[in-house]
Design a protein around this motif. Structure first.
Motif, mmCIF file in Angstrom:
data_model
loop_
_atom_site.group_PDB
_atom_site.id
_atom_site.type_symbol
_atom_site.label_atom_id
_atom_site.label_comp_id
_atom_site.label_asym_id
_atom_site.label_seq_id
_atom_site.Cartn_x
_atom_site.Cartn_y
_atom_site.Cartn_z
ATOM 1 N N TYR A 195 16.533 -20.112 12.993
ATOM 2 C CA TYR A 195 17.691 -20.621 12.260
ATOM 3 C C TYR A 195 17.535 -20.230 10.803
ATOM 4 O O TYR A 195 16.412 -20.164 10.281
ATOM 5 N N ASP A 222 25.975 -20.759 11.575
ATOM 6 C CA ASP A 222 26.796 -21.601 12.448
ATOM 7 C C ASP A 222 26.049 -22.114 13.667
ATOM 8 O O ASP A 222 26.462 -23.097 14.281
ATOM 9 N N ARG A 223 24.952 -21.440 14.039
ATOM 10 C CA ARG A 223 24.268 -21.821 15.273
ATOM 11 C C ARG A 223 22.793 -21.450 15.206
ATOM 12 O O ARG A 223 22.373 -20.652 14.365
ATOM 13 N N GLU A 266 19.790 -19.452 16.819
ATOM 14 C CA GLU A 266 19.620 -18.255 17.636
ATOM 15 C C GLU A 266 18.372 -18.409 18.505
ATOM 16 O O GLU A 266 17.466 -19.180 18.171
ATOM 17 N N GLY A 302 31.129 -15.033 13.647
ATOM 18 C CA GLY A 302 29.866 -15.659 14.017
ATOM 19 C C GLY A 302 28.749 -14.660 14.233
ATOM 20 O O GLY A 302 27.582 -15.041 14.333
#
Length: 247
Positions: free
Chosen positions: A75, A90-91, A93, A126
């Motif tokens: 992250y 956003d997320r 990995e 994204g």
């Protein structure tokens, strides 16, 4: 605030966490951006941090689930180092690697896996300026003239729909002494330009690794040494830290 505290805590673990057992990794798990065919032994783990251009920081954890399976998460955020507010990804990995062939005198080490980590600025879709490897196969073979030199090759296909083309990677790694080693990789088509998904370019990355303390590794990366103007992180530098241990 919570994200900043979590990032700071992970940095402390990586840099100052004391340990008694020695757990050095003989071969690189990754070259610079691309996964090698090597992994961690069962119960081994690594904590990593990479400081990238624009004050960005990427943190990660990898665990050897078995001698043949490696799993990891990462992250990051841009503008962590510097002024202003960090821009968080956003997320989270993740990556997973399955070793399907062990190196012998004839057969190279072979692994297949998936890696969702891209590099550069995160786009509105994204995805990243430099697309993630996605699904890949990687091979590594110790060279006949030295047990400390390895040749690497790989093939990957990102799952980014607009840039989903096969990418070819060639690389090398060499241990120069007990403390220093070098890695290099050339990724063909890996750094296609934003807005030009059909364009084909090459990306040459080079890294110097220093075993600073038994289990603590310090890395200096020179990334995208050759590439067209506007390609992701052209002629950029990154600083990495990795801590290795076992459960």
């Amino acid at each position: 605030m919570q994200r900043s505290r979590a990032l700071a805590a992970l940095f402390i673990l990586i840099v100052v966490l004391p340990s008694i057992a020695a757990a050095q990794v003989e071969h690189p798990i990754k070259l610079v951006d691309f996964q090698s065919a090597y992994g961690l032994p069962k119960g081994g783990y690594s904590l990593g941090m990479r400081i990238v251009p624009d004050g960005g920081v990427i943190t990660g954890l990898r665990v050897g689930i078995s001698d043949y399976v490696l799993a990891g998460v990462s992250y990051g955020a841009s503008n962590v180092v510097g002024s202003g507010s960090p821009e968080w990804e956003d997320r989270i990995e993740f990556d997973i690697k399955l070793r399907i062939a062990e190196e012998t005198d004839v057969i190279p080490e072979i692994a297949i896996g998936y890696d969702s980590r891209g590099y550069g600025r995160q786009l509105e879709s994204g995805e990243y300026e430099k697309a993630s490897p996605g699904i890949y196969v990687s091979a590594a073979k110790t060279l006949p003239f030295s047990e400390f030199w390895q040749a690497h090759a790989g093939l990957s296909r990102t799952l980014d729909e607009e840039r989903a083309k096969p990418d070819i990677v060639f690389g090398a790694s060499a241990r120069l002494s007990q403390e220093f080693s070098v890695v290099a990789e050339y990724q063909w088509e890996m750094d296609r330009l934003e807005g030009d998904p059909e364009g084909t370019t090459g990306c040459l990355n080079f890294g110097l690794r220093w075993i600073f303390m038994e289990q603590l590794e310090v890395d200096i990366y020179f990334r995208n040494i050759v590439g067209p103007s506007g390609s992701p992180e052209l002629n950029s530098r990154a600083l990495g830290f990795a801590f290795y241990d076992s459960f």
